[in-house]
Write a protein that holds these residues in place. Sequence first.
Motif, PDB file in Angstrom:
ATOM      1  N   PRO A   1      -6.426   0.893   3.255  1.00  5.76           N
ATOM      2  CA  PRO A   1      -5.727   0.589   2.002  1.00  5.76           C
ATOM      3  C   PRO A   1      -4.281   1.098   2.010  1.00  5.76           C
ATOM      4  O   PRO A   1      -3.949   2.072   2.680  1.00  5.76           O
ATOM      5  CB  PRO A   1      -6.521   1.349   0.943  1.00  5.76           C
ATOM      6  CG  PRO A   1      -7.812   1.694   1.574  1.00  5.76           C
ATOM      7  CD  PRO A   1      -7.541   1.820   3.031  1.00  5.76           C
ATOM      8  N   ILE A   2      -3.450   0.364   1.263  1.00  4.75           N
ATOM      9  CA  ILE A   2      -2.092   0.796   0.957  1.00  4.75           C
ATOM     10  C   ILE A   2      -2.079   1.159  -0.523  1.00  4.75           C
ATOM     11  O   ILE A   2      -2.472   0.352  -1.359  1.00  4.75           O
ATOM     12  CB  ILE A   2      -1.070  -0.346   1.154  1.00  4.75           C
ATOM     13  CG1 ILE A   2      -1.103  -0.881   2.589  1.00  4.75           C
ATOM     14  CG2 ILE A   2       0.338   0.121   0.789  1.00  4.75           C
ATOM     15  CD1 ILE A   2      -0.348  -2.214   2.733  1.00  4.75           C
ATOM     16  N   VAL A   3      -1.631   2.361  -0.822  1.00  2.00           N
ATOM     17  CA  VAL A   3      -1.585   2.810  -2.210  1.00  2.00           C
ATOM     18  C   VAL A   3      -0.124   3.013  -2.597  1.00  2.00           C
ATOM     19  O   VAL A   3       0.574   3.840  -2.011  1.00  2.00           O
ATOM     20  CB  VAL A   3      -2.371   4.124  -2.399  1.00  2.00           C
ATOM     21  CG1 VAL A   3      -2.377   4.539  -3.862  1.00  2.00           C
ATOM     22  CG2 VAL A   3      -3.794   3.978  -1.878  1.00  2.00           C
ATOM     23  N   GLN A   4       0.338   2.232  -3.549  1.00  7.04           N
ATOM     24  CA  GLN A   4       1.723   2.349  -4.012  1.00  7.04           C
ATOM     25  C   GLN A   4       1.661   2.909  -5.433  1.00  7.04           C
ATOM     26  O   GLN A   4       1.112   2.263  -6.323  1.00  7.04           O
ATOM     27  CB  GLN A   4       2.416   0.977  -4.008  1.00  7.04           C
ATOM     28  CG  GLN A   4       2.344   0.259  -2.666  1.00  7.04           C
ATOM     29  CD  GLN A   4       3.666   0.239  -1.916  1.00  7.04           C
ATOM     30  OE1 GLN A   4       4.530   1.080  -2.129  1.00  7.04           O
ATOM     31  NE2 GLN A   4       3.823  -0.715  -1.025  1.00  7.04           N
ATOM     32  N   ILE A   5       2.221   4.092  -5.616  1.00  8.17           N
ATOM     33  CA  ILE A   5       2.157   4.769  -6.914  1.00  8.17           C
ATOM     34  C   ILE A   5       3.556   4.825  -7.526  1.00  8.17           C
ATOM     35  O   ILE A   5       4.470   5.403  -6.953  1.00  8.17           O
ATOM     36  CB  ILE A   5       1.596   6.199  -6.759  1.00  8.17           C
ATOM     37  CG1 ILE A   5       0.215   6.173  -6.079  1.00  8.17           C
ATOM     38  CG2 ILE A   5       1.512   6.891  -8.123  1.00  8.17           C
ATOM     39  CD1 ILE A   5      -0.402   7.560  -5.851  1.00  8.17           C
TER      40      ILE A   5
ATOM     41  N   ILE B   1      -1.923  15.138  -4.640  1.00  7.89           N
ATOM     42  CA  ILE B   1      -2.310  13.770  -5.005  1.00  7.89           C
ATOM     43  C   ILE B   1      -2.602  12.960  -3.734  1.00  7.89           C
ATOM     44  O   ILE B   1      -3.610  12.261  -3.646  1.00  7.89           O
ATOM     45  CB  ILE B   1      -1.199  13.101  -5.849  1.00  7.89           C
ATOM     46  CG1 ILE B   1      -1.085  13.814  -7.202  1.00  7.89           C
ATOM     47  CG2 ILE B   1      -1.468  11.609  -6.046  1.00  7.89           C
ATOM     48  CD1 ILE B   1       0.153  13.424  -8.011  1.00  7.89           C
ATOM     49  N   ALA B   2      -1.721  13.069  -2.736  1.00  9.28           N
ATOM     50  CA  ALA B   2      -1.916  12.316  -1.483  1.00  9.28           C
ATOM     51  C   ALA B   2      -3.232  12.711  -0.813  1.00  9.28           C
ATOM     52  O   ALA B   2      -4.007  11.851  -0.376  1.00  9.28           O
ATOM     53  CB  ALA B   2      -0.738  12.553  -0.537  1.00  9.28           C
ATOM     54  N   GLN B   3      -3.491  14.004  -0.762  1.00  4.26           N
ATOM     55  CA  GLN B   3      -4.741  14.478  -0.133  1.00  4.26           C
ATOM     56  C   GLN B   3      -5.967  13.957  -0.881  1.00  4.26           C
ATOM     57  O   GLN B   3      -6.883  13.384  -0.300  1.00  4.26           O
ATOM     58  CB  GLN B   3      -4.804  16.014  -0.174  1.00  4.26           C
ATOM     59  CG  GLN B   3      -3.968  16.713   0.858  1.00  4.26           C
ATOM     60  CD  GLN B   3      -4.004  18.232   0.687  1.00  4.26           C
ATOM     61  OE1 GLN B   3      -4.486  18.726  -0.342  1.00  4.26           O
ATOM     62  NE2 GLN B   3      -3.489  18.944   1.669  1.00  4.26           N
TER      63      GLN B   3
ATOM     64  N   VAL C   1      -6.301  11.555  -3.271  1.00  2.59           N
ATOM     65  CA  VAL C   1      -6.489  10.098  -3.369  1.00  2.59           C
ATOM     66  C   VAL C   1      -7.026   9.571  -2.031  1.00  2.59           C
ATOM     67  O   VAL C   1      -7.901   8.698  -1.995  1.00  2.59           O
ATOM     68  CB  VAL C   1      -5.176   9.393  -3.770  1.00  2.59           C
ATOM     69  CG1 VAL C   1      -5.278   7.881  -3.588  1.00  2.59           C
ATOM     70  CG2 VAL C   1      -4.823   9.723  -5.219  1.00  2.59           C
ATOM     71  N   THR C   2      -6.531  10.137  -0.936  1.00  2.00           N
ATOM     72  CA  THR C   2      -7.046   9.757   0.380  1.00  2.00           C
ATOM     73  C   THR C   2      -8.527  10.120   0.504  1.00  2.00           C
ATOM     74  O   THR C   2      -9.341   9.315   0.972  1.00  2.00           O
ATOM     75  CB  THR C   2      -6.209  10.445   1.488  1.00  2.00           C
ATOM     76  OG1 THR C   2      -4.847  10.028   1.344  1.00  2.00           O
ATOM     77  CG2 THR C   2      -6.705  10.062   2.877  1.00  2.00           C
TER      78      THR C   2
ATOM     79  N   ILE D   1      -5.029   5.108   5.929  1.00  2.00           N
ATOM     80  CA  ILE D   1      -4.607   5.081   4.521  1.00  2.00           C
ATOM     81  C   ILE D   1      -3.155   5.541   4.386  1.00  2.00           C
ATOM     82  O   ILE D   1      -2.791   6.614   4.856  1.00  2.00           O
ATOM     83  CB  ILE D   1      -5.521   5.991   3.669  1.00  2.00           C
ATOM     84  CG1 ILE D   1      -6.963   5.490   3.751  1.00  2.00           C
ATOM     85  CG2 ILE D   1      -5.032   6.040   2.217  1.00  2.00           C
ATOM     86  CD1 ILE D   1      -7.997   6.462   3.216  1.00  2.00           C
ATOM     87  N   THR D   2      -2.345   4.710   3.763  1.00  2.00           N
ATOM     88  CA  THR D   2      -0.952   5.094   3.524  1.00  2.00           C
ATOM     89  C   THR D   2      -0.687   5.101   2.024  1.00  2.00           C
ATOM     90  O   THR D   2      -1.168   4.249   1.287  1.00  2.00           O
ATOM     91  CB  THR D   2       0.055   4.131   4.192  1.00  2.00           C
ATOM     92  OG1 THR D   2      -0.260   2.801   3.794  1.00  2.00           O
ATOM     93  CG2 THR D   2       0.002   4.224   5.695  1.00  2.00           C
ATOM     94  N   ILE D   3       0.068   6.097   1.604  1.00  2.00           N
ATOM     95  CA  ILE D   3       0.380   6.267   0.186  1.00  2.00           C
ATOM     96  C   ILE D   3       1.895   6.438   0.057  1.00  2.00           C
ATOM     97  O   ILE D   3       2.498   7.206   0.797  1.00  2.00           O
ATOM     98  CB  ILE D   3      -0.325   7.519  -0.385  1.00  2.00           C
ATOM     99  CG1 ILE D   3      -1.852   7.356  -0.282  1.00  2.00           C
ATOM    100  CG2 ILE D   3       0.096   7.783  -1.825  1.00  2.00           C
ATOM    101  CD1 ILE D   3      -2.642   8.548  -0.790  1.00  2.00           C
ATOM    102  N   ALA D   4       2.492   5.692  -0.863  1.00  2.00           N
ATOM    103  CA  ALA D   4       3.922   5.877  -1.139  1.00  2.00           C
ATOM    104  C   ALA D   4       4.123   6.101  -2.632  1.00  2.00           C
ATOM    105  O   ALA D   4       3.492   5.429  -3.453  1.00  2.00           O
ATOM    106  CB  ALA D   4       4.716   4.663  -0.676  1.00  2.00           C
ATOM    107  N   PHE D   5       4.947   7.078  -2.950  1.00  2.00           N
ATOM    108  CA  PHE D   5       5.329   7.335  -4.341  1.00  2.00           C
ATOM    109  C   PHE D   5       6.686   6.683  -4.586  1.00  2.00           C
ATOM    110  O   PHE D   5       7.656   6.969  -3.873  1.00  2.00           O
ATOM    111  CB  PHE D   5       5.465   8.837  -4.610  1.00  2.00           C
ATOM    112  CG  PHE D   5       4.193   9.611  -4.496  1.00  2.00           C
ATOM    113  CD1 PHE D   5       3.353   9.764  -5.588  1.00  2.00           C
ATOM    114  CD2 PHE D   5       3.825  10.198  -3.289  1.00  2.00           C
ATOM    115  CE1 PHE D   5       2.164  10.491  -5.483  1.00  2.00           C
ATOM    116  CE2 PHE D   5       2.639  10.926  -3.171  1.00  2.00           C
ATOM    117  CZ  PHE D   5       1.806  11.071  -4.263  1.00  2.00           C
TER     118      PHE D   5
END
Lengths: 64, 64, 64, 64, 64, 64
Positions: free
Chosen positions: A2-6, A20-22, A24-25, A39-43
Motif C-alpha cells: 500500500p501507498i499511504v498519503q496523509i 504515526i509511520a510505525q 500505521v505500518t 509500505i510507503t507513507i508520505a505526509f
Amino acid sequence: MPIVQITVLAGRTVKQKRKIAQRVTDVLVEEAGTRREGITIAFHEVSKESYASGGILMADKEQK
Amino acid sequence: MPIVQITVLAGRTVKQKRKIAQRVTDVLVEEAGTRREGITIAFHEVSKESYASGGILMADKEQK
Amino acid sequence: MPIVQITVLAGRTVKQKRKIAQRVTDVLVEEAGTRREGITIAFHEVSKESYASGGILMADKEQK
Amino acid sequence: MPIVQITVLAGRTVKQKRKIAQRVTDVLVEEAGTRREGITIAFHEVSKESYASGGILMADKEQK
Amino acid sequence: MPIVQITVLAGRTVKQKRKIAQRVTDVLVEEAGTRREGITIAFHEVSKESYASGGILMADKEQK
Amino acid sequence: MPIVQITVLAGRTVKQKRKIAQRVTDVLVEEAGTRREGITIAFHEVSKESYASGGILMADKEQK
C-alpha cells in the motif's frame, strides 16, 4: 504494497510522524497482510490557510 | 490527458525535474497515445521527516 | 523512493501499462538517482464521465 | 463526504483560497447533495519548478 | 483533520478495511491529537495490472 | 493550471459530475485567475466500504 498519503496541517513533530509511520505500518501488516518493506507513507503538510472543512479555512475557524 | 503526481524527497534540482518532466511526458505520448499538451505533471516534495518506507522515516534510516 | 500516481482514462492495455511502468521507472532511476526497487507506480483509471478539462467532461467532448 | 485535493502553483492569497474553498463547497452541496460539514478541501501548493504541462516546466514557459 | 488516502491492491475484504479504518484513525487520534470526527480515510483500489514496484507490474511478478 | 482531484462515493450521475466540473472550473477561473483550458478535474469514485470518517466505514454508518 500500500501507498499511504496523509494530508495534515503542518506542525507535527518528527516524533509524532515517526510514531504515526510505525503504527500505521503495523496496522497494514497486521490487518492487510502486506509485507512491511512494501509500505510507503508520505505526509503532505499544508498550512491553516490551505485546508478547509465545511467551506471554512482552518485559519478562519481559529480566529473565532 | 493523464495527470502525473510524483511524491519525492525534496532536493532535486530544477535540471533534474526538467528532465523528468520531459521524459515522463515522452513516455506517455509514445506508449499511451495521449496528446502532449494534455499531460500535466506535479512534483510534491516532502522532507526526510515526512517520508517512510517499511515503517521507518527516511531521516532515521540515514542516521544508521 | 518516489511515488508516482498516474490518473488516466480507463482503457489502456496491460501492455501499455507495463511499458509505462518500466520506462517511467527508468527515467526516475537515471535522472533522479533513486533506487529502482524504491519506486512505486499506481495507475488510477477513471471513466470519460469522471474526467474533465476546461470544465467539460471527456464524455461530452467526444460527442461533438 | 467528498475530499477535494487541489494542486496549484504557489502564490494564491488567503483571500483567494477562502473564496475557492467556500464556493467549491457550495457547488458540492448544491450539485452532489452532500453535507456541508463533510466536505474537506486541501490546497497543495507547488512551485513553478515543480509543475509541468506538455512536458515543459512552468518556470521555463515564463522565460520565453 | 487529516485526510488519509490509501492506494491498495483490490481484494481486501470489508472486514479488513473496517479494521484498518478504525485502527489508523486510533493512531492519528492518539499520536497527532486530532479530533476523531475530523479524520477521513479513503481506499483507492487498483488491480495487479495497475500497480508496479521497481518498474514491474504486480501482475508480472506473480507469474514468475 | 490547477489539478482538482475529487474523491467521492460512487453513485453520482453524469449530470451531477458535468455540473460539478463546469462550476468548479468557473470558480477557479474567477477566483484564481487561471486559464479555463488549463484546469483538469478527476473524480475518483470509491464505494461505501472504501470510505470512512471518524474511523467508521460509510457502509457501517448506514446500517444504523
